[in-house]
Motif scaffolding. Structure first.
Motif, PDB file in Angstrom:
ATOM      1  N   ILE A 213       0.834  -1.195   0.000  1.00 26.88           N
ATOM      2  CA  ILE A 213       0.000   0.000   0.000  1.00 26.88           C
ATOM      3  C   ILE A 213       0.874   1.252   0.000  1.00 26.88           C
ATOM      4  O   ILE A 213       1.826   1.358   0.776  1.00 26.88           O
ATOM      5  CB  ILE A 213      -0.922   0.018   1.238  1.00 26.88           C
ATOM      6  N   ALA A 214       0.551   2.179  -0.878  1.00 26.38           N
ATOM      7  CA  ALA A 214       1.183   3.496  -0.858  1.00 26.38           C
ATOM      8  C   ALA A 214       0.397   4.350   0.138  1.00 26.38           C
ATOM      9  O   ALA A 214      -0.665   4.884  -0.188  1.00 26.38           O
ATOM     10  CB  ALA A 214       1.166   4.122  -2.244  1.00 26.38           C
ATOM     11  N   VAL A 215       0.920   4.449   1.360  1.00 24.77           N
ATOM     12  CA  VAL A 215       0.180   5.088   2.443  1.00 24.77           C
ATOM     13  C   VAL A 215       0.065   6.593   2.203  1.00 24.77           C
ATOM     14  O   VAL A 215       1.056   7.287   1.971  1.00 24.77           O
ATOM     15  CB  VAL A 215       0.862   4.823   3.795  1.00 24.77           C
ATOM     16  N   SER A 216      -1.174   7.069   2.225  1.00 27.66           N
ATOM     17  CA  SER A 216      -1.463   8.495   2.083  1.00 27.66           C
ATOM     18  C   SER A 216      -2.820   8.756   2.709  1.00 27.66           C
ATOM     19  O   SER A 216      -3.547   7.818   3.074  1.00 27.66           O
ATOM     20  CB  SER A 216      -1.478   8.909   0.612  1.00 27.66           C
ATOM     21  N   THR A 217      -3.167  10.026   2.828  1.00 30.24           N
ATOM     22  CA  THR A 217      -4.490  10.361   3.366  1.00 30.24           C
ATOM     23  C   THR A 217      -5.592   9.768   2.500  1.00 30.24           C
ATOM     24  O   THR A 217      -6.586   9.229   3.008  1.00 30.24           O
ATOM     25  CB  THR A 217      -4.656  11.887   3.447  1.00 30.24           C
ATOM     26  N   ALA A 218      -5.407   9.839   1.184  1.00 34.72           N
ATOM     27  CA  ALA A 218      -6.424   9.332   0.259  1.00 34.72           C
ATOM     28  C   ALA A 218      -6.569   7.813   0.375  1.00 34.72           C
ATOM     29  O   ALA A 218      -7.701   7.293   0.390  1.00 34.72           O
ATOM     30  CB  ALA A 218      -6.071   9.716  -1.172  1.00 34.72           C
ATOM     31  N   SER A 219      -5.459   7.091   0.445  1.00 35.56           N
ATOM     32  CA  SER A 219      -5.547   5.635   0.508  1.00 35.56           C
ATOM     33  C   SER A 219      -6.151   5.174   1.829  1.00 35.56           C
ATOM     34  O   SER A 219      -6.974   4.252   1.867  1.00 35.56           O
ATOM     35  CB  SER A 219      -4.173   4.999   0.298  1.00 35.56           C
ATOM     36  N   ILE A 220      -5.792   5.822   2.924  1.00 34.97           N
ATOM     37  CA  ILE A 220      -6.362   5.458   4.225  1.00 34.97           C
ATOM     38  C   ILE A 220      -7.853   5.769   4.259  1.00 34.97           C
ATOM     39  O   ILE A 220      -8.669   4.956   4.718  1.00 34.97           O
ATOM     40  CB  ILE A 220      -5.626   6.198   5.357  1.00 34.97           C
ATOM     41  N   ALA A 221      -8.230   6.950   3.754  1.00 32.39           N
ATOM     42  CA  ALA A 221      -9.648   7.320   3.727  1.00 32.39           C
ATOM     43  C   ALA A 221     -10.443   6.351   2.862  1.00 32.39           C
ATOM     44  O   ALA A 221     -11.567   5.961   3.205  1.00 32.39           O
ATOM     45  CB  ALA A 221      -9.804   8.750   3.215  1.00 32.39           C
ATOM     46  N   GLY A 222      -9.872   5.951   1.718  1.00 33.06           N
ATOM     47  CA  GLY A 222     -10.555   5.015   0.833  1.00 33.06           C
ATOM     48  C   GLY A 222     -10.753   3.665   1.482  1.00 33.06           C
ATOM     49  O   GLY A 222     -11.835   3.062   1.368  1.00 33.06           O
ATOM     50  N   ILE A 223      -9.730   3.166   2.169  1.00 42.09           N
ATOM     51  CA  ILE A 223      -9.838   1.874   2.853  1.00 42.09           C
ATOM     52  C   ILE A 223     -10.886   1.941   3.957  1.00 42.09           C
ATOM     53  O   ILE A 223     -11.704   1.023   4.119  1.00 42.09           O
ATOM     54  CB  ILE A 223      -8.464   1.456   3.419  1.00 42.09           C
ATOM     55  N   LEU A 224     -10.878   3.039   4.727  1.00 47.14           N
ATOM     56  CA  LEU A 224     -11.875   3.197   5.787  1.00 47.14           C
ATOM     57  C   LEU A 224     -13.289   3.238   5.209  1.00 47.14           C
ATOM     58  O   LEU A 224     -14.217   2.636   5.768  1.00 47.14           O
ATOM     59  CB  LEU A 224     -11.599   4.472   6.583  1.00 47.14           C
ATOM     60  N   TYR A 225     -13.446   3.920   4.089  1.00 47.15           N
ATOM     61  CA  TYR A 225     -14.767   3.990   3.453  1.00 47.15           C
ATOM     62  C   TYR A 225     -15.252   2.591   3.074  1.00 47.15           C
ATOM     63  O   TYR A 225     -16.405   2.233   3.358  1.00 47.15           O
ATOM     64  CB  TYR A 225     -14.716   4.872   2.211  1.00 47.15           C
ATOM     65  N   THR A 226     -14.386   1.798   2.435  1.00 42.97           N
ATOM     66  CA  THR A 226     -14.815   0.465   1.992  1.00 42.97           C
ATOM     67  C   THR A 226     -15.189  -0.421   3.171  1.00 42.97           C
ATOM     68  O   THR A 226     -16.088  -1.259   3.072  1.00 42.97           O
ATOM     69  CB  THR A 226     -13.724  -0.235   1.160  1.00 42.97           C
TER      70      THR A 226
END
Length: 297
Positions: A213-226
């Motif tokens: 995973i390329a950790v970023s605000t967007a990737s973390i937010a996307g994972i939390l959303y799913t």
């Protein structure tokens, strides 16, 4: 409020809204979050949210779960471990448009499986509902052009999406044979745990192959959303709605996905809806209206 959220049609509408966002997130993060990682963390988050509601029922209802363990394992593997994992893999190789189009075959696959497995037949109004809704989906995806529709071609991702569609149809029909007398949240947690277990070695293999995973605000937010919306709330709502109105009507709401995808794209991506969007939306809603007004099965 409690009565409102007991409405199966509202629950299905919210579910498909969450899942439409899931398609956008899955495609948007395909370069930053590998598919098995997204599936693993989605279900880990969802299971964490389920457990406080599920565990209090486990001591008294364990005998019912244990007695029907083959059904629980099967539904967990196809509905949790299979569908979303296959869809996320598909979105690595195909567009959200193609994935949405192929996902729209889910109601048809579900109806065929319900006939083959449960012996359920469609009435004339229900057949017309399926035709109208599917025509609306095709209108949106093809942009109102037969040339565009004929120009769509299958690739590796599309084949993965077709496999996802098949597994979801099996899961939807299989819910009719879920263990009786088990609290819905406990049953969903059991499905999720079963589906998550094979994802653990698959995720470790993905990491070992160099995909992280390329950790970023967007990737973390996307994972939390799913995990929170399509994973936790989406499955809670979908299971409750299908239990109330059956698989044929429940699956019909999948046709709302391109409608919501169009609206979400307009809000978040600034894409202006055109005439074919409105025409397709009108057909989809006409089909759903017929499906919900037709005689029950």
């Amino acid at each position: 409020m409690k009565k409102t959220f007991a409405n199966p049609y509202l629950l299905l509408t919210l579910t498909v809204l969450f899942w439409s966002g899931n398609m956008i997130v899955g495609r948007g993060l395909h370069g930053a979050v590998p598919p098995l990682a997204l599936a693993f963390w989605r279900w880990t988050i969802a299971l964490t949210l389920m457990l406080p509601f599920a565990l209090p029922h486990l001591p008294s209802q364990w005998p019912q779960l244990r007695a029907r363990w083959p059904t629980v394992v099967f539904l967990g593997l196809v509905g949790v471990g299979g569908y979303n994992t296959f869809a996320y893999i598909a979105l690595q190789y195909t567009t959200a448009t193609n994935a949405t189009l192929l996902n729209s075959f889910t109601p048809i696959a579900t109806i065929v499986l319900a006939f083959l497995i449960l012996g359920r037949r469609l009435g004339r109004l229900e057949v017309l509902a399926v035709v109208l809704s599917f025509a609306g989906v095709m209108t949106i995806v093809s942009r109102g052009s037969i040339e565009t529709l004929l120009g769509l071609s299958l690739n590796l991702g599309d084949l993965w999406m077709l496999l996802a569609v098949l597994t979801w149809g099996i899961y939807t029909v299989g819910l009719q044979r879920r263990p009786a007398g088990v609290d819905p949240m406990l049953l969903l947690a059991a499905f999720t745990l079963v589906g998550l277990l094979p994802l653990i070695p698959a995720y470790l293999w993905e990491i070992a192959s160099g995909k992280t995973i390329a950790v970023s605000t967007a990737s973390i937010a996307g994972i939390l959303y799913t995990g929170i919306f399509p994973g936790f709330l989406g499955y809670v709502f979908y299971n409750a709605a299908v239990a109330a109105i059956g698989p044929n009507r429940g699956a019909q709401f999948i046709h709302l996905m391109p409608v919501f995808t169009t609206l979400l794209a307009a809000v978040f991506l600034g894409e202006r809806p055109l005439w074919y969007h409105f025409a397709g939306i009108a057909l989809v809603f006409s089909g759903i209206l017929l499906a919900t007004r037709g005689p029950g099965r």
